[in-house]
Motif scaffolding. Structure first.
Motif, PDB file in Angstrom:
ATOM      1  N   GLU A   3       0.840  -1.204   0.000  1.00 26.14           N
ATOM      2  CA  GLU A   3       0.000   0.000   0.000  1.00 26.14           C
ATOM      3  C   GLU A   3       0.875   1.254   0.000  1.00 26.14           C
ATOM      4  O   GLU A   3       0.593   2.225  -0.726  1.00 26.14           O
ATOM      5  CB  GLU A   3      -0.921   0.001   1.220  1.00 26.14           C
ATOM      6  CG  GLU A   3      -2.071  -0.986   1.116  1.00 26.14           C
ATOM      7  CD  GLU A   3      -2.894  -1.065   2.399  1.00 26.14           C
ATOM      8  OE1 GLU A   3      -2.418  -0.543   3.436  1.00 26.14           O
ATOM      9  OE2 GLU A   3      -3.985  -1.644   2.362  1.00 26.14           O
ATOM     10  N   LEU A   7       1.318   4.316  -2.922  1.00 24.53           N
ATOM     11  CA  LEU A   7       1.167   5.747  -2.676  1.00 24.53           C
ATOM     12  C   LEU A   7       2.466   6.495  -2.939  1.00 24.53           C
ATOM     13  O   LEU A   7       2.446   7.655  -3.376  1.00 24.53           O
ATOM     14  CB  LEU A   7       0.695   5.978  -1.244  1.00 24.53           C
ATOM     15  CG  LEU A   7      -0.721   5.474  -0.938  1.00 24.53           C
ATOM     16  CD1 LEU A   7      -1.075   5.681   0.527  1.00 24.53           C
ATOM     17  CD2 LEU A   7      -1.752   6.159  -1.835  1.00 24.53           C
ATOM     18  N   ALA A  14      -4.334   8.423  -4.018  1.00 22.19           N
ATOM     19  CA  ALA A  14      -4.685   8.463  -2.590  1.00 22.19           C
ATOM     20  C   ALA A  14      -6.204   8.571  -2.434  1.00 22.19           C
ATOM     21  O   ALA A  14      -6.856   9.425  -3.035  1.00 22.19           O
ATOM     22  CB  ALA A  14      -3.991   9.645  -1.915  1.00 22.19           C
ATOM     23  N   GLY A  15      -6.771   7.683  -1.646  1.00 23.28           N
ATOM     24  CA  GLY A  15      -8.217   7.660  -1.437  1.00 23.28           C
ATOM     25  C   GLY A  15      -8.980   6.909  -2.501  1.00 23.28           C
ATOM     26  O   GLY A  15     -10.187   6.673  -2.353  1.00 23.28           O
ATOM     27  N   LYS A  16      -8.321   6.547  -3.600  1.00 19.91           N
ATOM     28  CA  LYS A  16      -8.984   5.845  -4.695  1.00 19.91           C
ATOM     29  C   LYS A  16      -8.266   4.548  -5.061  1.00 19.91           C
ATOM     30  O   LYS A  16      -8.570   3.931  -6.084  1.00 19.91           O
ATOM     31  CB  LYS A  16      -9.046   6.736  -5.935  1.00 19.91           C
ATOM     32  CG  LYS A  16      -9.750   8.060  -5.704  1.00 19.91           C
ATOM     33  CD  LYS A  16      -9.663   8.947  -6.935  1.00 19.91           C
ATOM     34  CE  LYS A  16     -10.284  10.315  -6.655  1.00 19.91           C
ATOM     35  NZ  LYS A  16     -10.154  11.232  -7.822  1.00 19.91           N
ATOM     36  N   CYS A  17      -7.324   4.157  -4.216  1.00 14.71           N
ATOM     37  CA  CYS A  17      -6.501   2.989  -4.528  1.00 14.71           C
ATOM     38  C   CYS A  17      -7.322   1.709  -4.459  1.00 14.71           C
ATOM     39  O   CYS A  17      -8.079   1.502  -3.499  1.00 14.71           O
ATOM     40  CB  CYS A  17      -5.346   2.911  -3.543  1.00 14.71           C
ATOM     41  SG  CYS A  17      -4.242   1.533  -3.818  1.00 14.71           S
ATOM     42  N   CYS A  46      -7.152   1.854 -12.888  1.00 18.37           N
ATOM     43  CA  CYS A  46      -7.502   3.026 -12.093  1.00 18.37           C
ATOM     44  C   CYS A  46      -6.728   4.257 -12.571  1.00 18.37           C
ATOM     45  O   CYS A  46      -7.297   5.340 -12.756  1.00 18.37           O
ATOM     46  CB  CYS A  46      -7.212   2.742 -10.623  1.00 18.37           C
ATOM     47  SG  CYS A  46      -7.516   4.120  -9.507  1.00 18.37           S
TER      48      CYS A  46
END
Length: 603
Positions: A3, A7, A14-17, A46
């Protein structure tokens, strides 16, 4: 670490991983690997879809490139030192897998920690989990229909407690319905106005219930008196309450006998009677908020304001003014959230109740008794079938009593032990322990080793097989592993560690053979399997792991001698291999215990 690598490499996600997906490496993979991460593919999609406001999506990223970026971040970036303490290598393979190889010294260190500290799990569960299971009816005997709920619910609670969750085990028994009107009316009829004194005369509560049910179905006057008696009971008439308490206690003793045989503990009884005042509060609350709909004298609650054609409402109040299962289940959710502080509430009941729970859960959300932070889950399961593939019944067509089923299991397990001439090797106490462990263990394991959502055929002949994925085979495998230390005459675990310290000092565990390392790495997967069971509530995953572990151990034992002998004399004892055997026994013991099986030292 992955993780953080994502990042570090792609801060824009960030926040959508996408969730990080890691699994044991497939044996078909073309490079050496212990674990594989597949997240690079989802991450590539993504990143491709992300764009600034008003801009178009960027070009599709190659998952191989994303995977290589993550691998470089882990092995060359700021995570390098932390990563290298556990892993010796990373490779990238098509279509975007990142593959990891554990360091041998790390594996040896972790296995030694397991040996010294026991089979612990580095996981701290958050929030309170309430498990609602078993749920027999007072005045009725437990039957095979209660078997799966009891076994599955107990297994869930054991797994959650092991992962350090705060668990409340609840037994929502039926103790407040029409059956008590029938029973008390028959007591009054047989023993007069002082019927309370004669509740002890009910030597066979099941037979007494059948008599009351027959009268209720055939005699309208008796039915009327039964309903009147229910009203008196629920109005807290002291005489009715006293008789009710006696009857509940008779049933409770019988239930507890079954639970003790099955090793089911810490189950807190919360009958429908417990929620009676809560149901009144729910009714008052829903009426004051104008949420109930009148329908032919009934008061209904819809699970959502936008009703669909096939939606079924909850009946909060019947036309005769009484409450229903819907009312008690809704009141129970309110109480469990507000007073018990439950954050995850599991209901272990057969698949036939799926629509009911879906409706209750929807209604509780609508009226605000459970917000989005509370998980409400129906843990469904299939039917127990006879060998004719029909619902499991006796030859006469009656429901199979659970006590009779357990008795038959004891008879068959003893016959199996005698067939194997175990009475020649085991003491009388050991035979009894083996009989009970095999009988109750095979019934539990046959249930848990299958996908709980499916029906299964109940067959003692298959359950008692000592080959294949059965309780008998795994219990025997565990006793066989435990016997290795006895054959080496090494004493307790502390004695082995002290002898090792004397002979080779404080060196890490020495594992060099590929079968030793394969077994050691397999042992380290255990916590992951447990957590997956908790997430998915599928217990055959743990059963399959234990069965596969017994096979991995057999491969190790056949290739790696633990005790080398000259005749009957031990010439060389490989202490580290003995310790690896002890680690395997500890994992198997913990796994079987979490499934609710009682393990043995000799069998």
């Amino acid at each position: 670490m992955i993780e953080r690598a994502i990042l570090d490499s792609y801060p824009q996600v960030a926040g959508k991983c996408p969730p990080v997906m890691i699994m044991p490496a497939s044996p078909k993979i073309e490079v050496p690997a212990d674990y594989t991460c597949t997240t690079a593919m989802a991450l590539g999609k993504c990143l491709s879809l992300m764009s600034q406001p008003g801009a178009t999506a960027g070009p599709k990223l190659n998952p191989i490139q994303v995977a290589e970026t993550l691998a470089d971040c882990l092995t060359k970036g700021t995570l390098k030192d932390e990563f290298s303490r556990s892993f010796e290598g990373v490779t990238v393979t098509k279509p975007g897998f990142v593959n990891f190889v554990l360091r041998k010294d790390y594996v040896c260190e972790q296995v030694m920690n397991l040996i010294r500290n026991g089979v612990t799990i580095r996981h701290q569960g958050h929030g309170r989990v309430i498990v609602d299971y078993s749920s027999p009816n007072i005045a009725k005997e437990m039957h095979v229909g209660h078997l799966r709920s009891t076994i599955i619910g107990d297994c869930i609670a054991r797994l959650l407690e092991y992962a350090n969750y705060d668990v409340l085990r609840l037994n929502h028994v039926g103790d407040w319905g029409t059956q008590f009107g029938m029973l008390l009316a028959l007591l009054s009829e047989r023993f007069g106005n002082d019927y309370v004194k004669f509740t002890s005369e009910i030597s066979n509560l099941q037979a007494f219930y059948k008599d009351a049910k027959k009268r209720f179905d055939e005699d309208e006057e008796f039915k009327k008196r039964s309903y009147e008696t229910v009203v008196r009971l629920q109005s807290k008439d002291e005489k009715a309450l006293e008789a009710w308490r006696h009857i509940c206690e008779i049933s409770r003793r019988e239930f507890n006998t079954i639970y003790k045989r099955l090793g089911v503990e810490k189950l807190v009884e919360r009958g429908e009677s417990f929620y009676h005042d809560h149901m009144k509060q729910v009714l008052s609350d829903l009426e004051s908020r104008g949420l109930l709909v009148e329908d032919g004298g009934r008061k209904l609650l819809w699970a959502s304001e936008s009703r669909k054609a096939n939606d079924i409402p909850l009946t909060i109040v019947k036309s005769d003014g009484g409450f229903t299962y819907d009312t008690s289940d809704l009141a129970a959710i309110k109480q469990r959230v507000e007073e018990e502080k439950g954050t995850r509430i599991l209901y272990v009941a057969d698949n036939g109740q799926a629509v009911h729970f879906q409706t209750v859960f929807g209604a509780s959300r609508r009226v605000g008794y459970a917000n989005e932070n509370v998980k409400l889950e129906h843990v469904g399961f299939g039917l127990v079938l006879g060998e004719d593939k029909k619902k499991f019944k006796t030859r006469s067509g009656d429901t199979v009593k659970l006590a009779d089923l357990l008795d038959e299991g004891l008879q068959r397990s003893m016959a199996k032990l005698i067939e194997k001439n175990r009475q020649e090797e085991l003491s009388e106490d050991e035979m009894k322990a083996a009989q009970e462990a095999v009988a109750y263990g095979c019934i539990k394991y046959a249930d848990l080793c299958r996908d709980r959502n499916k029906d299964y055929v109940f067959s003692f002949d298959q359950m008692l097989e000592d080959r294949g994925n059965t309780a008998v085979y795994l219990l025997y495998s565990l006793t066989r592993i435990r016997s290795i230390k006895r054959k080496a005459d090494l004493g307790c675990l502390e004695d082995i560690l002290n002898r090792r310290q004397t002979e080779i000092g404080s060196l890490p565990l020495q594992l060099s053979h590929d079968r030793e390392m394969r077994l050691a790495k397999f042992l380290l997967r255990f916590p992951d399997v447990v957590l997956q069971c908790i997430d998915d509530l599928l217990f055959h995953l743990l059963c399959n792991y234990l069965y596969e572990l017994s096979g991995v151990f057999t491969d190790f034992y056949e290739a790696c001698y633990c005790i080398e002998k000259d005749g009957d004399q031990a010439v060389k004892i490989h202490l580290d291999r003995i310790l690896l055997c002890e680690a395997t026994a500890s994992i198997m013991d913990k796994g079987l215990t979490l499934l609710g099986l009682k393990t043995l030292s000799r069998m």
